[in-house]
Write an enzyme that holds these catalytic residues in place. Structure first.
Site, PDB file in Angstrom:
ATOM      1  N   ASP A 129       0.807  -1.216   0.000  1.00  0.00           N
ATOM      2  CA  ASP A 129       0.000   0.000   0.000  1.00  0.00           C
ATOM      3  C   ASP A 129       0.843   1.271   0.000  1.00  0.00           C
ATOM      4  O   ASP A 129       0.402   2.303   0.486  1.00  0.00           O
ATOM      5  CB  ASP A 129      -0.929  -0.017   1.226  1.00  0.00           C
ATOM      6  CG  ASP A 129      -2.116   0.918   1.063  1.00  0.00           C
ATOM      7  OD1 ASP A 129      -2.450   1.240  -0.085  1.00  0.00           O
ATOM      8  OD2 ASP A 129      -2.682   1.353   2.084  1.00  0.00           O
ATOM      9  N   CYS A 239     -19.855  -1.570   5.448  1.00  0.00           N
ATOM     10  CA  CYS A 239     -20.022  -2.452   4.297  1.00  0.00           C
ATOM     11  C   CYS A 239     -19.252  -3.760   4.480  1.00  0.00           C
ATOM     12  O   CYS A 239     -19.655  -4.803   3.960  1.00  0.00           O
ATOM     13  CB  CYS A 239     -19.606  -1.753   3.000  1.00  0.00           C
ATOM     14  SG  CYS A 239     -17.865  -1.299   2.888  1.00  0.00           S
TER      15      CYS A 239
END
EC number: 1.17.99.6
Length: 381
Positions: A129, A239
């Site tokens: 990342d 989510c």
């Protein structure tokens, strides 16, 4: 060599390891270009920078022949949604309640890469990342899982609580087959989003996403998203938490990814009092530190405004004199939510008359009514 790499990866604590080829994502340049053209990346300018390397691993490193994708589980100890009802407490995304995953995973990737190099005349580059690497599409191509309708990688074995790392290597390793989509007709993740950040399945508009707004967005959070934020002060797990594939999820096995007790449900009254030094000390070694104190307190004050707790009114009022315009602006909003226009009229006389920052004055205008701050039309942002 492939079997040795897999065994070593498991030994280092990775929960999943698969291999793909750099050419496996032939449609990625078009997908990435369309997403960037829509502006859905918001202020994340780094998504467009070096987009050629992001879309094609060979543009980043021409020597790459195989890509080893690795996943480490960070399954939370409890349901993240339970905390949303505790309005006087801050809700921090599960991954951020732990030691910074960049530090944990990159060290293991370097060790695995070194092991691979020692076993053969191969070169490696490791990423977690921090470079133009599309980890989720690559992980899906490698068979670690598939990108769900919420765009996050889902594993049939581990659910969607996975941190990803990549090793680009010049070694020629046998690739795995990509995983197929198993979402079916389910849309729980889409329906759970408090800000409607998914314009369609498999599409995310970061500009509406609470994770983006609380972490990446630099200025005041748009007014339409403040109430839906609730007490979410760093990231959002909604989510992720509702995904039915989490029935296979487990809590994190890596000891350094264990959740820190003081980050599980921190009191907003404590967090809003943090000065720069105290902020750095409290969040040292966690992802939260990189966001910075002022941006973090912006989020905390929005949570205070949403709390409905009269006991937090003095904390919000105290921040009206903060050195940071961003903090002052959100303190005005929080006071307006908790105390109402009449009380804020007196607060403006104490804290707002000498205000010079346009955004802070705009918040006073929103609370007191246009023109109540004495600014002319030309002075308003």
């Amino acid at each position: 060599m492939r079997r040795l790499v897999e065994a070593r990866a498991r030994h280092l604590g990775f929960d999943a390891v698969r291999v793909t080829r750099p050419e496996a994502l032939s449609n990625l340049p078009e997908r990435l270009s369309a997403w960037l053209s829509s502006g859905a990346q918001g202020e994340m300018a780094w998504m467009a920078e070096r987009s050629d390397q992001r879309a094609d691993p060979r543009a980043l490193w021409p020597e790459v022949r195989s890509i080893i994708m690795l996943g480490m589980n960070y399954g939370p100890e409890s349901d993240p949604l339970d905390l949303l009802a505790r309005r006087e407490r801050g809700a921090i995304a599960a991954y951020a309640q732990r030691r910074d995953y960049h530090e944990v995973i990159k060290g293991k990737l370097k060790e695995l890469g070194g092991y691979l190099s020692a076993k053969g005349d191969v070169r490696v580059k490791v990423f977690v990342d921090t470079a133009p690497v599309m980890e989720k599409p690559l992980a899906a191509a490698a068979g670690l899982g598939w990108q769900g309708k919420h765009t996050v990688l889902i594993s049939r074995e581990l659910g969607n609580w996975l941190l990803l790392g990549a090793i680009y290597t010049s070694a020629d390793l046998a690739p795995d087959a990509p995983e197929i989509d198993h979402c079916g007709s389910c849309r729980r993740c889409l329906d759970a989003c408090p800000t409607n950040a998914f314009p369609a399945p498999y599409q995310l508009d970061a500009r509406r996403c609470i994770s983006y707004l609380t972490i990446e967005h630099a200025g005041p959070i748009p007014a339409e998203f403040r109430a839906p934020m609730g007490n979410r002060i760093f990231g959002c797990d909604d989510c992720l938490a509702v995904c039915p594939w989490n029935k296979f999820a487990e809590t994190a096995r890596e000891a350094r990814l264990a959740a820190q007790a003081d980050l599980a449900a921190p009191p907003l009254a404590e967090l809003v009092r943090l000065d720069e030094a105290a902020f750095r000390q409290r969040f040292s070694g966690t992802p939260i530190k990189r966001t910075g104190r002022d941006r973090f307190l912006r989020n905390v004050l929005i949570a205070i405004g949403n709390s409905g707790e009269p006991g937090l009114v003095p904390e919000a009022e105290r921040c009206l004199a903060d050195a940071s315009p961003l903090v002052r602006a959100m303190a005005v909003w929080a006071c307006g939510r908790l105390s109402g226009r009449s009380a804020c009229s007196g607060l403006f006389k104490r804290f707002g008359l000498g205000e010079t920052d346009a955004q802070v004055l705009a918040e006073w205008d929103a609370v007191l009514g246009e023109g109540r701050t004495g600014r002319g039309e030309a002075e308003r942002p």
